[in-house]
Design an enzyme around this catalytic site. Sequence first.
Site, mmCIF file in Angstrom:
data_model
loop_
_atom_site.group_PDB
_atom_site.id
_atom_site.type_symbol
_atom_site.label_atom_id
_atom_site.label_comp_id
_atom_site.label_asym_id
_atom_site.label_seq_id
_atom_site.Cartn_x
_atom_site.Cartn_y
_atom_site.Cartn_z
ATOM 1 N N ASP A 134 0.838 -1.197 0.000
ATOM 2 C CA ASP A 134 0.000 0.000 0.000
ATOM 3 C C ASP A 134 0.872 1.245 0.000
ATOM 4 O OD1 ASP A 134 -2.096 -1.737 0.222
ATOM 5 O OD2 ASP A 134 -2.523 -1.296 2.325
ATOM 6 N N ASP A 136 0.845 4.717 1.900
ATOM 7 C CA ASP A 136 0.259 5.489 2.994
ATOM 8 C C ASP A 136 0.676 6.944 2.845
ATOM 9 O OD1 ASP A 136 -0.982 3.280 4.393
ATOM 10 O OD2 ASP A 136 1.044 2.640 4.918
#
Length: 205
Positions: A134, A136
């Site tokens: 991911d 962030d």
Amino acid sequence: MSATPRPHDLVWLNHASALEDIAEPWVAQQWRAALPVVVRRDVDDQARVPVGVRGMKREQRAAGWVQARNIVRSVTPEMLVDREVLLHSPFVSQPPVQGAIALTLHRWPWGWGVTGSTGYALATEIPVLHAASDLDLLIRAPQPLDREALLEWQTRVAQLPCRADTQVETPYGAFALNEWLRDGRALLKTSRGARLTATPWHREE
């Protein structure tokens, strides 16, 4: 260090013994002072800086404390989205880094940066990233931000080549941008716990 560390900053310590109140046994085996720790959100009656240590496994996270005088270097999330830093990263081909590069192509009316595993990889060049990682993101928001500009940011983030989430940092804590845009309120994470609010730029009475 003269500047006060803020949540999500990566900091390096002058000695392994500078890390205080760590209970997890794996920390002594895996962590060394050449590796940064991340500033977290907490309060301490001794005015110490709250930090977190990451281990080799995803579930290995440990909370501890350091004295500010033992911090010798600091890297902020904003420093990691310098385009030259991103383009010269050994992880430039990874989707989260490509996503961060895409966001630098637009001039945003706020400071922003990268946190989490992508930020850690960019700061240390340790290969903790993979194709499914991911991205962030953090927006610094000392004042309320324009909703239309935030919607544009969210639209661009949704088009990135990886899953991405944005936290918005106010003077009183941080909240998830998608939650606030969707519901008109969000869970504000503060140094004394979390609270649901529609006004994250206001101090709780």
